[in-house]
Enzyme design. Structure first.
Site, mmCIF file in Angstrom:
data_model
loop_
_atom_site.group_PDB
_atom_site.id
_atom_site.type_symbol
_atom_site.label_atom_id
_atom_site.label_comp_id
_atom_site.label_asym_id
_atom_site.label_seq_id
_atom_site.Cartn_x
_atom_site.Cartn_y
_atom_site.Cartn_z
ATOM 1 N N ARG A 19 0.838 -1.195 0.000
ATOM 2 C CA ARG A 19 0.000 0.000 0.000
ATOM 3 C C ARG A 19 0.874 1.247 0.000
ATOM 4 O O ARG A 19 1.991 1.242 0.485
ATOM 5 C CB ARG A 19 -0.869 0.032 1.244
ATOM 6 N N ASP A 22 0.111 5.434 1.123
ATOM 7 C CA ASP A 22 -0.893 6.278 1.766
ATOM 8 C C ASP A 22 -1.311 7.431 0.868
ATOM 9 O O ASP A 22 -0.704 7.680 -0.179
ATOM 10 C CB ASP A 22 -0.342 6.829 3.088
ATOM 11 N N TYR A 34 12.780 3.132 -1.537
ATOM 12 C CA TYR A 34 11.959 4.344 -1.422
ATOM 13 C C TYR A 34 12.853 5.571 -1.489
ATOM 14 O O TYR A 34 13.989 5.561 -1.001
ATOM 15 C CB TYR A 34 11.217 4.374 -0.080
ATOM 16 N N ARG A 61 8.632 7.553 6.676
ATOM 17 C CA ARG A 61 8.308 8.919 7.087
ATOM 18 C C ARG A 61 8.777 9.202 8.515
ATOM 19 O O ARG A 61 9.191 10.315 8.834
ATOM 20 C CB ARG A 61 6.796 9.155 6.945
#
Length: 251
Positions: A51, A53, A111, A200
């Site tokens: 997933r 966000d 990422y 994050r």
């Protein structure tokens, strides 16, 4: 049924994340609507590598789906790419063995996280890089990054609400690059998997170190505490990009 693997990119600004949900526009729903049209109105379910966000982007999200007809790979890619909305691009499509799974066969993920540090800020980057207006010692950030490498229990860097019990992950790469103008930094994280909002929280913690509110050598202690409150804040989603997904099994 023929199983297809696709690599897609999307601008997450106007999505409520990747995964289908009752309220809110999602990447999965948009692609499934396109596949249903291509399949004479019959529903087609797709699966993603993971997933993302709301507001999070992807350069190399991977999906798979089963389709009743075998089509040339480029024709399938072109059909998907031209019929999905403009904020989704289908980069490649290939036919894969029927036991391939976009989520469960993941070997590692990369990422990027982009942070705008210029003053005044650029309004043109507001959806594509988080903004950090405070003083930042980049040398302290660089000093802290190697402490993230290796296999650790990353409980301190997992947001509440995660149902995953095993929070041990391995990070292979943790780097930071600064653009030529010195106006934006890019964090690069590569690992065998990441927890809910982990990237994050890592970035929020590293920025806190760069701002002098945490010591440059505090990462090992934060990891050892296994306490979300020990780490820094959660950075804003617009700076996050799922860059690449690699698999154990290949075509």
């Amino acid at each position: 049924m023929v199983r297809y693997k696709a690599i897609i990119a999307y601008d997450g600004t106007n999505f409520h994340g990747f995964q289908r949900q009752p309220n809110g526009r999602t990447v999965q729903e948009e692609i499934e609507k396109t596949l249903q049209k291509m399949n004479n109105g019959q529903a087609v379910q797709l699966f993603g590598s993971g997933r993302t966000d709301a507001g999070v982007h992807a350069l190399g999200q991977v999906i798979h789906f089963d389709f009743p007809q075998k089509r040339p790979e480029e024709r399938m890619r072109f059909a998907l790419d031209t019929q999905t909305p403009e904020d989704i691009a289908v980069r490649s499509v290939e036919i894969v063995p029927e036991d391939f799974h976009a989520r469960y066969d993941v070997h590692e993920k990369t990422y990027y996280f982009k942070v705008q540090i210029q003053k005044p800020r650029s309004p043109f980057r507001r959806f594509y890089a988080a903004y950090y207006p405070y003083p930042l010692d980049l040398e302290k950030v660089k000093q802290a990054l190697p402490d993230l490498l290796g296999t650790h229990d990353f409980t301190s860097f997992c947001a509440t609400g995660s149902s995953i019990e095993d929070k041990v992950r391995t990070i292979y790469q943790a780097d930071m690059e600064v653009n030529a103008e010195g106006s934006e930094i890019t964090f690069i994280f590569r690992g065998n998997g990441f927890l809910y909002k982990m990237i994050r929280i890592l970035v929020g913690t590293l920025l806190k170190i760069g701002n002098g509110r945490l010591a440059a050598d505090s990462i090992p202690e934060i990891i050892a505490k296994k306490d979300r409150n020990a780490a820094g804040p959660t950075a804003h989603p617009e700076g996050l990009y799922l860059a690449e997904v690699k698999y154990k099994k290949t075509k």
